[in-house]
Design an enzyme around this catalytic site. Structure first.
Site, PDB file in Angstrom:
ATOM      1  N   ASP A   1       0.842  -1.201   0.000  1.00  0.00           N
ATOM      2  CA  ASP A   1       0.000   0.000   0.000  1.00  0.00           C
ATOM      3  C   ASP A   1       0.871   1.242   0.000  1.00  0.00           C
ATOM      4  O   ASP A   1       0.483   2.297   0.488  1.00  0.00           O
ATOM      5  CB  ASP A   1      -0.930  -0.010   1.223  1.00  0.00           C
ATOM      6  CG  ASP A   1      -2.063   0.984   1.081  1.00  0.00           C
ATOM      7  OD1 ASP A   1      -2.669   1.359   2.117  1.00  0.00           O
ATOM      8  OD2 ASP A   1      -2.342   1.415  -0.061  1.00  0.00           O
TER       9      ASP A   1
ATOM     10  N   LYS B   1       3.008   3.462  -5.643  1.00  0.00           N
ATOM     11  CA  LYS B   1       2.509   2.476  -6.606  1.00  0.00           C
ATOM     12  C   LYS B   1       3.588   2.059  -7.604  1.00  0.00           C
ATOM     13  O   LYS B   1       3.571   0.930  -8.066  1.00  0.00           O
ATOM     14  CB  LYS B   1       1.285   3.038  -7.333  1.00  0.00           C
ATOM     15  CG  LYS B   1       0.196   3.583  -6.378  1.00  0.00           C
ATOM     16  CD  LYS B   1      -0.066   2.685  -5.177  1.00  0.00           C
ATOM     17  CE  LYS B   1      -0.735   3.439  -4.029  1.00  0.00           C
ATOM     18  NZ  LYS B   1      -0.711   2.669  -2.749  1.00  0.00           N
TER      19      LYS B   1
ATOM     20  N   ASP C   1      -3.054  -2.930  -2.749  1.00  0.00           N
ATOM     21  CA  ASP C   1      -4.119  -1.935  -2.801  1.00  0.00           C
ATOM     22  C   ASP C   1      -3.935  -1.058  -4.051  1.00  0.00           C
ATOM     23  O   ASP C   1      -2.839  -0.963  -4.608  1.00  0.00           O
ATOM     24  CB  ASP C   1      -4.085  -1.059  -1.537  1.00  0.00           C
ATOM     25  CG  ASP C   1      -5.293  -0.121  -1.456  1.00  0.00           C
ATOM     26  OD1 ASP C   1      -5.175   0.937  -0.835  1.00  0.00           O
ATOM     27  OD2 ASP C   1      -6.342  -0.454  -2.045  1.00  0.00           O
ATOM     28  N   ASN C   2      -5.006  -0.416  -4.490  1.00  0.00           N
ATOM     29  CA  ASN C   2      -4.959   0.634  -5.520  1.00  0.00           C
ATOM     30  C   ASN C   2      -4.503   0.180  -6.897  1.00  0.00           C
ATOM     31  O   ASN C   2      -3.866   0.956  -7.636  1.00  0.00           O
ATOM     32  CB  ASN C   2      -4.026   1.775  -5.075  1.00  0.00           C
ATOM     33  CG  ASN C   2      -4.331   2.275  -3.703  1.00  0.00           C
ATOM     34  OD1 ASN C   2      -3.524   2.152  -2.781  1.00  0.00           O
ATOM     35  ND2 ASN C   2      -5.518   2.837  -3.532  1.00  0.00           N
TER      36      ASN C   2
ATOM     37  N   GLU D   1     -11.141   4.338  -1.567  1.00  0.00           N
ATOM     38  CA  GLU D   1     -11.628   4.591  -0.203  1.00  0.00           C
ATOM     39  C   GLU D   1     -12.501   5.848  -0.142  1.00  0.00           C
ATOM     40  O   GLU D   1     -12.179   6.879  -0.690  1.00  0.00           O
ATOM     41  CB  GLU D   1     -10.464   4.719   0.792  1.00  0.00           C
ATOM     42  CG  GLU D   1      -9.345   5.621   0.363  1.00  0.00           C
ATOM     43  CD  GLU D   1      -8.220   4.873  -0.357  1.00  0.00           C
ATOM     44  OE1 GLU D   1      -8.495   3.812  -0.928  1.00  0.00           O
ATOM     45  OE2 GLU D   1      -7.094   5.364  -0.359  1.00  0.00           O
TER      46      GLU D   1
END
Ligand SMILES: O=C(NCCO)c1cc(-c2ccc(F)cc2)cc(O)c1O
Ligand SMILES: [Mg+2]
Length: 221
Positions: free
Chosen positions: A141, A144, A169-170, A199
């Site tokens: 997380d 990136k 995540d993401n 989120e």
């Protein structure tokens, strides 16, 4: 006194959450981010998916890259027994300072080992620093564009083995396209996409899990 966002988030925890109660810390952060100010915690919708993958894996060693304010550290460790080894890395000292206090408010400070520094520098030192051979569960997380180099580094350091789960995540927003191509391309892994939303928003996002099927890179091809 002008407080930065992470400090305002911590203030909301101190005011609204019950000390020693991880669920109230999670609820206080989600309420603050939904009603006062957006912040980049994994959040409640993707957080429920994170919970389910953690419980399914029931890991004894966990690594998190990107602590931020400690929201996912609290989410993960509230589900696992005290004997679990949990290490979380954060390169931003302000975030790390807030995360320590959020984790302490949740009463999980004895279960969480928060290390400040860059993942690329710290991953090669994991075995020596913590006496950990392999991680059963890793949560990505952080930045990136570090996802791909860091999973390669984890493999090269022999820190992932058969059954190890890496959850990122993401993968859609902000996005990690090269990472997605990599984890979806190799036959040595099975990967799964969990469709969700960024989120506290209705923007499309998701988590990608990758489970190592073959033996670790150090003991089999
Ligand atoms: O950079 C991120 N994390 C590493 C630093 O701690 C991050 C960013 C975003 C995000 C930001 C800005 C926007 F417009 C959309 C998404 C969301 C996240 O969940 C994240 O983890
Ligand atoms: Mg995130």
């Amino acid at each position: 006194l002008v407080l930065v966002l992470s400090s305002r988030l911590l203030q909301a925890v101190c005011i609204n959450a019950v000390r020693g109660n991880p669920d109230s810390v999670i609820a206080a952060i989600d309420h603050f981010c939904q009603n006062q100010e957006w912040a980049m915690n994994v959040g409640d919708e993707k957080g429920a998916i994170l919970d389910s993958v953690v419980m399914e894996t029931s890991p004894s060693t966990v690594l998190e890259l990107g602590t931020y304010c400690g929201y996912s550290a609290v989410r993960i460790m509230r589900l696992l027994p005290p004997a679990t080894r949990f290490i979380t890395l954060e390169m931003n000292p302000d975030y790390a300072a807030v995360a320590r206090q959020v984790i302490q408010h949740a009463g999980l400070q004895d279960k969480v080992c928060l290390v400040e520094g860059k993942s690329a520098d710290l991953i090669p030192k994991m075995a020596d620093m913590f006496g950990i051979r392999t991680f059963d569960f890793v949560f990505f997380d952080h930045w990136k564009d570090c996802y791909l180099p860091d999973i390669r580094l984890l493999e090269d350091c022999g820190l992932l083995d058969q059954g190890s789960v890496v959850l990122a995540d993401n993968v859609l927003c902000p996005g990690a396209p090269e990472y997605l191509d990599y984890v979806r391309s190799s036959l040595r892994f099975s990967s799964r996409f969990y469709r969700s939303h960024l989120e506290y928003t209705r923007v499309l996002d998701g988590l990608e899990s990758r489970t190592q099927t073959g033996p670790g890179s150090h003991c089999g091809r």
